[in-house]
Structures are given as structure tokens and as C-alpha cells.
Write an enzyme that holds these catalytic residues in place. Structure first.
Site, mmCIF file in Angstrom:
data_model
loop_
_atom_site.group_PDB
_atom_site.id
_atom_site.type_symbol
_atom_site.label_atom_id
_atom_site.label_comp_id
_atom_site.label_asym_id
_atom_site.label_seq_id
_atom_site.Cartn_x
_atom_site.Cartn_y
_atom_site.Cartn_z
ATOM 1 N N GLY A 46 0.834 -1.198 0.000
ATOM 2 C CA GLY A 46 0.000 0.000 0.000
ATOM 3 C C GLY A 46 0.865 1.243 0.000
ATOM 4 O O GLY A 46 2.007 1.211 0.480
ATOM 5 N N GLN A 51 2.697 10.032 1.378
ATOM 6 C CA GLN A 51 4.018 9.392 1.395
ATOM 7 C C GLN A 51 4.879 9.814 0.211
ATOM 8 O O GLN A 51 6.091 9.633 0.227
ATOM 9 C CB GLN A 51 3.872 7.857 1.390
ATOM 10 C CG GLN A 51 3.283 7.328 2.687
ATOM 11 C CD GLN A 51 3.236 5.812 2.660
ATOM 12 O OE1 GLN A 51 2.283 5.228 2.175
ATOM 13 N NE2 GLN A 51 4.290 5.180 3.162
ATOM 14 N N CYS A 88 5.885 -0.108 7.152
ATOM 15 C CA CYS A 88 5.499 1.026 6.318
ATOM 16 C C CYS A 88 6.684 1.417 5.452
ATOM 17 O O CYS A 88 7.816 1.444 5.935
ATOM 18 C CB CYS A 88 5.093 2.194 7.211
ATOM 19 S SG CYS A 88 4.601 3.673 6.306
ATOM 20 N N LEU A 89 6.414 1.719 4.192
ATOM 21 C CA LEU A 89 7.504 2.113 3.290
ATOM 22 C C LEU A 89 8.187 3.401 3.751
ATOM 23 O O LEU A 89 9.319 3.671 3.360
ATOM 24 C CB LEU A 89 6.985 2.276 1.854
ATOM 25 C CG LEU A 89 6.510 0.982 1.174
ATOM 26 C CD1 LEU A 89 5.917 1.279 -0.193
ATOM 27 C CD2 LEU A 89 7.638 -0.028 1.065
ATOM 28 N N HIS A 130 -4.383 1.097 7.599
ATOM 29 C CA HIS A 130 -3.055 1.726 7.647
ATOM 30 C C HIS A 130 -2.990 2.915 6.679
ATOM 31 O O HIS A 130 -2.550 4.011 7.049
ATOM 32 C CB HIS A 130 -2.001 0.660 7.305
ATOM 33 C CG HIS A 130 -0.591 1.163 7.235
ATOM 34 N ND1 HIS A 130 0.401 0.730 8.081
ATOM 35 C CD2 HIS A 130 -0.003 2.051 6.403
ATOM 36 C CE1 HIS A 130 1.546 1.348 7.770
ATOM 37 N NE2 HIS A 130 1.328 2.149 6.751
ATOM 38 N N GLU A 131 -3.446 2.686 5.453
ATOM 39 C CA GLU A 131 -3.365 3.756 4.438
ATOM 40 C C GLU A 131 -4.334 4.893 4.761
ATOM 41 O O GLU A 131 -4.007 6.064 4.551
ATOM 42 C CB GLU A 131 -3.640 3.200 3.034
ATOM 43 C CG GLU A 131 -2.723 2.063 2.586
ATOM 44 C CD GLU A 131 -1.241 2.328 2.790
ATOM 45 O OE1 GLU A 131 -0.806 3.500 2.735
ATOM 46 O OE2 GLU A 131 -0.506 1.352 3.029
ATOM 47 N N HIS A 134 -2.804 7.214 7.208
ATOM 48 C CA HIS A 134 -1.836 8.145 6.605
ATOM 49 C C HIS A 134 -2.519 9.451 6.181
ATOM 50 O O HIS A 134 -1.916 10.522 6.255
ATOM 51 C CB HIS A 134 -1.200 7.522 5.353
ATOM 52 C CG HIS A 134 0.029 6.707 5.621
ATOM 53 N ND1 HIS A 134 1.152 7.225 6.231
ATOM 54 C CD2 HIS A 134 0.329 5.416 5.319
ATOM 55 C CE1 HIS A 134 2.084 6.277 6.305
ATOM 56 N NE2 HIS A 134 1.611 5.164 5.775
HETATM 57 NI NI NI Z 1 2.524 3.345 5.596
#
Ligand code: NI
Length: 153
Positions: A46, A51, A88-89, A130-131, A134
Site C-alpha cells: 500500500g 508518502q 510502512c515504506l 493503515h493507508e 496516513h
Molecule cells: Ni505506511
């Protein structure tokens, strides 16, 4: 398409509340295409717009069932709980235990502005939560009950 730079968790843009998407056109489609490519290249499941420095309410995800593009997403129902490891990226090398709903129903718009709903469970439900977080400037590290040591996962 182009690979975009993924911001690190320390970047202030990841701590802001994003604004709704109001224009469904070429600019959004380019951003969505870039985000899907960036997510794939980073082996993520995701990626949310902030991000990559876009403070608007949308994300892409692919947990193995194909690409989902969610614009102005809302979680309209939650059921049960699941505990699991999350990363998380924007937080490379960090993993933590986070409790999330077992199932969610997502309501969102597609890239053309058309509304859809999606029932998701397990990893897909976790990813949607999660997304969505963000988009409100919330990172999984703020919700984790514990963080794992690098060798624990
Ligand atoms: Ni993330």
C-alpha cells in the site's frame, strides 16, 4: 509513469491531515500511475498520497488481489479484531504489532470519481486501515502496542 521518492516518517508532510480530492483528471491519474509503480518497485502492499508528498486523500494498494485505487476513502464498517505485524515504506526496517479490525467495508471513489464499496478482511483490511490513517497524518508506529527488534520478524 515515474518512480516517486517515498518520504521518511520524519518528514512533516506525513503528519498532516490531507484534503479531499476534487479534480478527477489527468493530473490525478498520473499521480495514481506513479504511486502504483513506486509501490510495486518498493515491494509494498500500500502507498498513500502523502508518502510521496501529495497532501490529498487517496491511496493505492495491492495485497495480491490486484490494484485498488481509493480516492476520498471512508471506512464505513468495522468488524472484529486482528493483531499482526505491520510495517510502512516510510519507516524502513521498522516493524510493530498493531491491532486492526478483522474486516472493514471501504467506501471510496475510483479515478473517474465513481463511488464504490469494497469488503475486505485480514491483510486487505489491515492495509486499508493503515493507508487511511496516513491521510490523517497517523503512522503505524503511533498505534503499535510494541515494536519488534530488527531480527524478530
Ligand atoms: Ni505506511
Amino acid at each position: 509513469m515515474a518512480i516517486r521518492t517515498i518520504l521518511n516518517e520524519s518528514d512533516e508532510q506525513l503528519h498532516k491531515i490531507c484534503r479531499p480530492v476534487t479534480e478527477f483528471g489527468e493530473r490525478l491519474w498520473q499521480q495514481l500511475d506513479d504511486m502504483a509503480e513506486t509501490m510495486e518497485q518498493a515491494n509494498g502492499v500500500g502507498l498513500a498520497a502523502p508518502q510521496v508528498g501529495i497532501l490529498r486523500r487517496f491511496f493505492v494498494m495491492d495485497v495480491g488481489d490486484g490494484l485498488v485505487e481509493a480516492i476520498n476513502p471512508m471506512i464505513i464498517a468495522k468488524k472484529g479484531t486482528q493483531e499482526g505485524t505491520e510495517g510502512c515504506l516510510s519507516s524502513p526496517g521498522k516493524w510493530g504489532i498493531v491491532e486492526r479490525p478483522k474486516k472493514v467495508i471501504l467506501k471510496a471513489q475510483d479515478r473517474y470519481g465513481k463511488e464504490f464499496t469494497l469488503s475486505a478482511e485480514d491483510l486487505a483490511a489491515r492495509c486499508i486501515c493503515h493507508e487511511s490513517d496516513h491521510l490523517d497524518g497517523i503512522l503505524f508506529t503511533q498505534k503499535a502496542s510494541s515494536m519488534l527488534e530488527p531480527d524478530d520478524r
